[in-house]
Design a protein around this motif. Structure first.
Motif, mmCIF file in Angstrom:
data_model
loop_
_atom_site.group_PDB
_atom_site.id
_atom_site.type_symbol
_atom_site.label_atom_id
_atom_site.label_comp_id
_atom_site.label_asym_id
_atom_site.label_seq_id
_atom_site.Cartn_x
_atom_site.Cartn_y
_atom_site.Cartn_z
ATOM 1 N N ARG A 324 -24.276 -28.439 34.952
ATOM 2 C CA ARG A 324 -24.436 -27.774 33.661
ATOM 3 C C ARG A 324 -24.676 -26.186 34.089
ATOM 4 N N ARG A 328 -22.705 -23.079 32.821
ATOM 5 C CA ARG A 328 -23.186 -21.821 32.158
ATOM 6 C C ARG A 328 -23.266 -20.419 32.773
ATOM 7 N N SER A 333 -20.041 -21.043 29.917
ATOM 8 C CA SER A 333 -20.427 -22.337 28.988
ATOM 9 C C SER A 333 -19.375 -23.115 28.500
ATOM 10 N N LEU A 336 -19.645 -26.852 27.512
ATOM 11 C CA LEU A 336 -21.137 -27.012 27.714
ATOM 12 C C LEU A 336 -21.943 -28.079 26.864
ATOM 13 N N ASP A 340 -23.824 -31.555 27.871
ATOM 14 C CA ASP A 340 -25.184 -31.735 27.166
ATOM 15 C C ASP A 340 -25.207 -33.179 26.628
#
Length: 859
Positions: A324, A328, A333, A336, A340
């Motif tokens: 991640r 990012r 991102s 992303l 998550d």
């Protein structure tokens, strides 16, 4: 979301669709009797008209045979009834599939009780920060149990799932094929499932439903409410009983417990692996390939490892967070949210997927403890003094404070000792392999004293576990035990050894409360009120000693077992009951009906979350019961308890259940792995009755007595004194009482005394049946008057319509069941023994299935 009323959405998307697809289903030639599909609607019409004309089930079926099968042989007539059963079972499945397919349309997924709703309400009332603070500590834990109220084999669950999808997308040809497949697929089990079979069946829901729905909830909260990567409160924990629940199940062994824990671990790892494979199709950027590739290989290897895998939750999370960071910082991102989402699931489910509870009854512990006292040795010396068992409770507990050691389960000759100690060593092994959450709670059923808890705590410490990373949780069930519970907990909180254990466990104590056996013991109103008062008293006691108490409710499917509308129940508890967590058992049909699809699972998990928020953040003090309302409730509960106790002690109570109901046939259904009675005595004893066949038998009779008996009498006592306005005031003021009455009205809605009206003329049981019917009529009349409603469930039209449609579908099935029961009773009355008896008994057993599943929360 359509703005039309929910009942109209139900009629359009469920009822109308069922009529269309059922018409198709009835024309499919999947059996050898070509006219079954033609005759069943005619039989249904004759049943409906027959009950309106006060005919009994035997008269209705004989009239049908005379009119449509005059020249058929007895065998052909019996075969047709079995075919009717087969068809109706599948009609229930079809209705289930249509309701599941229409769930999102009928229920407002953004409406009251959903996450979006509580977010908007918090923003509108200026309580957003308070809401976020509460969500940092609050959790819900649905605990899946395999109690025998759900019989669909795995293949049928698969068909239901596929059928729902085809219906949702209006794929007519696929629907026809699936309906034909359904007609050919066996529903009933020839052999009882093992505890491991039950576990595998429920893990299907974890793998295919809870994993995605709980993950979606966690994703929503992070995206729309809590923009804080450090937030790590899991919010949704899952619990699991199959393979760990030993109470009354002699078939659960240490090997099965370990096998189930291994299956839970390998299943969640398989889900991570699948999601990671999908993630790698999107995350194809420089700096991520090696990290994701090594994680994929490690996950794949861990799926098939027996014993402790090389990978753990921390390793998975660290790798994903590293990925991640790269995405990012270096790749704008992109995707992303996909990364998550997987991180959130790993945070929720770890390597354990669901926490496996161990449970055993205190009466079994007594036997085990006596064996240990008599035979346990360490370094060749007896652990306990010879006179130990003759000491009083206080002296026994004082001795237990200093006991520890390492006992070998195999050194004992009694199997019950081997199994009990083995289950504790299994907990330790599971923690090593799946993490501490894998199995960290030991529940004592039928807890009555501090000694019961200290005995179980001693078992843990005698299994080479001097400082156990596990909680000991008493289960208080009967009304007297609930009254004594605060005193029991104070004795534990002030015990030096136990209080030291609590400090190591973060000063948190889980206490389980049994609605099922409480209702069976004290009746509907008294059980619920006793539990409410016990929660208040134990909250006060726990706060006094700085302990956060967590209440774990043994709620079944129907109101008679603490079920019903759980959102309203938990939203109504007030500030005097600790509510940092909502924990409850979810069983059998309630799993499939409330959590069986992605939509229903997410909706009902959100309802549980929001009920805690509603109680604590928005309305806690408003839910507190005033002194005058409390006095009214107390008087109602006491009067109800007296009425239910007298009813239970009636000399026809057990004979009626044994001879006029389906009680003894539950054991023949092969639905669950547990025996249907606690003992193997040939005579029926109330104490040996399990709550599920007890409640289920009343449900099969369409009398649902445990969900209302005593309530009508209690209300009538106020009416007779001219003080019914006090109860109306209570109903208006107390959301807790309102929820109780509304749930009881659901039990009344599912009752149909016309089915058994013939019993009023029975020489032996006529007067007893009249007692039941009078209480039903009394309860219905007075509940409507107190609530101000004109009809039962008037304020829940869509739910009522669903119940009525299901009851309509199974009316012929109920008629067949009663016809067979009456024939059996007649044969036994005259001592007849023939092949016919076996046929009718099979008819009763086979008819149980469709009735159970149509009710969705029969027991």
């Amino acid at each position: 979301m359509s703005r039309e009323p929910k009942i109209e959405r139900f009629n359009t998307n469920v009822k109308s669709k069922y009529e269309v697809y059922n018409a198709i289903f009835m024309t499919l030639p999947f059996d050898g009797i070509s006219n079954t599909g033609v005759l069943l609607p005619l039989f249904h019409s004759i049943c409906k008209a027959g009950y309106e004309d006060n005919k009994n089930p035997s008269e209705i079926i004989e009239y049908f045979f005379e009119r449509y099968m005059r020249d058929a042989s007895a065998k052909e007539r019996e075969d047709l009834l079995f075919k009717f059963i087969q068809y109706i079972e599948r009609q229930v499945v079809l209705f289930d599939a249509i309701e599941d397919a229409s769930y999102r349309i009928v229920n407002n997924m953004d409406g009251r009780g959903t996450l979006r709703n509580i977010k908007e309400e918090a923003e509108a009332t200026g309580k957003k920060e308070e809401l976020i603070a509460y969500l940092n500590t609050f959790k819900i834990r649905p605990v899946l149990t395999a109690h025998p109220t759900q019989f669909y084999p795995g293949v049928v669950l698969g068909i239901i799932n596929d059928l729902s999808e085809a219906i949702r997308e209006d794929r007519l040809e696929d629907i026809k094929s699936l309906l034909a497949q359904l007609g050919k697929t066996p529903f009933f089990k020839k052999e009882k499932p093992t505890p491991y079979d039950e576990a595998v069946s429920l893990i299907w829901y974890l793998e295919n439903v809870f994993y995605h729905s709980a993950g979606a909830i966690y994703d929503y909260l992070h995206k729309h409410l809590i923009q804080d990567e450090a937030f790590s409160n899991s919010l949704v924990d899952l619990g699991f009983w199959p393979g760990g629940d030993r109470d009354g199940n002699p078939f659960v062994t240490t090997a099965i417990t370990l096998k189930v824990a291994g299956k839970l671990r390998s299943t969640v790892l398989r889900n991570y692996y699948r999601e990671l494979r999908q993630l790698r199709r999107r995350i194809t950027f420089q700096g991520t390939e090696e990290l994701l590739g090594s994680l994929e290989a490690a996950l794949y290897k861990a799926i098939f490892v027996e014993g402790k895998p090389e990978i753990d939750q921390k390793h998975i999370l660290t790798t994903l967070k590293d990925v991640r960071d790269v995405v990012r910082d270096k790749h704008q991102s992109l995707y992303l949210d996909h990364i998550d989402s997987l991180i959130h699931k790993v945070e929720l489910f770890g390597l354990h997927f669901a926490s496996l509870d161990i449970r055993q009854d205190s009466s079994i512990h007594k036997i085990v403890f006596e064996e240990i006292v008599a035979h346990a040795q360490i370094d060749g010396k007896a652990i306990f003094p010879e006179n130990y068992l003759s000491l009083d409770d206080e002296a026994q507990i004082a001795f237990l404070n200093d006991v520890s050691g390492s006992l070998d389960p195999e050194s004992f000759s009694e199997e019950v000792v081997t199994k009990t100690l083995g289950s504790i060593y299994a907990m330790k092994t599971i923690q090593e392999e799946n993490g501490e959450k894998g199995s960290n709670r030991y529940i004592i059923s039928n807890s009555q004293s501090a000694l019961h808890v200290m005995q179980a705590f001693t078992f843990l410490r005698l299994c080479d576990w001097d400082m156990p990373t596990a909680d000991v949780s008493p289960l208080f069930e009967t009304v007297p035990d609930l009254i004594a519970a605060p005193e029991v907990m104070e004795a534990l909180y002030t015990n030096p050894t136990y209080s030291a254990h609590l400090k190591r466990r973060g000063m948190r104590q889980t206490i389980m409360l049994g609605f099922s056996d409480g209702t069976k013991d004290g009746g509907y109103l008294m059980a619920n009120w006793s539990i409410f008062k016990a929660k208040e008293a134990m909250t006060a006691m726990s706060r006094k000693y700085g302990v956060t108490v967590i209440f774990f409710d043994g709620r079944g499917g129907p109101p008679a077992r603490g079920g019903g509308k759980t959102h309203q129940f938990y939203a109504s508890l007030g500030s005097k009951i600790e509510a940092q967590e909502i924990q409850l058992t979810v069983q059998g049909q309630t799993i499939s009906s409330n959590f069986g699809t992605l939509d229903s699972c997410q909706y009902n998990l959100e309802q549980l979350l929001s009920s805690g928020v509603a109680n604590e953040v928005f309305a806690s003090a408003n839910n507190d019961i005033t002194d005058s309302d409390r006095a009214t409730l107390e008087a109602l509960a006491q009067k109800s308890y007296e009425a239910y106790t007298a009813f239970k002690q009636h000399d026809k109570f057990l004979p009626y259940l044994e001879r006029m109901s389906t009680l003894k046939y539950y054991a023949k259904t092969n639905i669950g792995s547990r025996p249907s009675k606690r003992s193997q005595k040939s005579t029926l004893d109330f104490g040996d009755l399990r709550a599920i066949p007890f409640v289920g038998s009343w449900s099969q009779l369409k009398q649902n007595v445990p969900g209302f008996y005593g309530v009508g009498t209690a209300l009538a006592s106020f009416e007779e004194k001219g003080t019914l306005d006090e109860v109306k005031e209570l109903y208006k003021n107390s959301s807790f009482f309102r929820t109780l009455l509304e749930n009881s009205m659901m039990s009344l809605t599912k009752s149909f005394f016309g089915l058994t009206a013939y019993m009023a003329d029975d020489e032996e049981f006529g007067a007893f049946w009249k007692i039941l019917f009078d209480e039903y009529e009394r309860s219905k009349r007075l509940m409507l008057e107190v609530s101000g409603l004109k009809e039962l469930m008037e304020n829940e039209q869509a739910g009522k319509a669903s119940i009525q449609e299901r009851e309509r579908i199974v009316l012929p099935l109920l008629t067949i069941q009663q016809y067979a029961l009456r024939a059996i009773q007649e044969m036994q009355k005259y001592g007849e023994q023939s092949d016919k008896l076996a046929v009718y008994e099979q008819m009763v057993t086979r008819s149980l299935f469709g009735n159970i599943n149509a009710s969705r929360n029969s027991a």
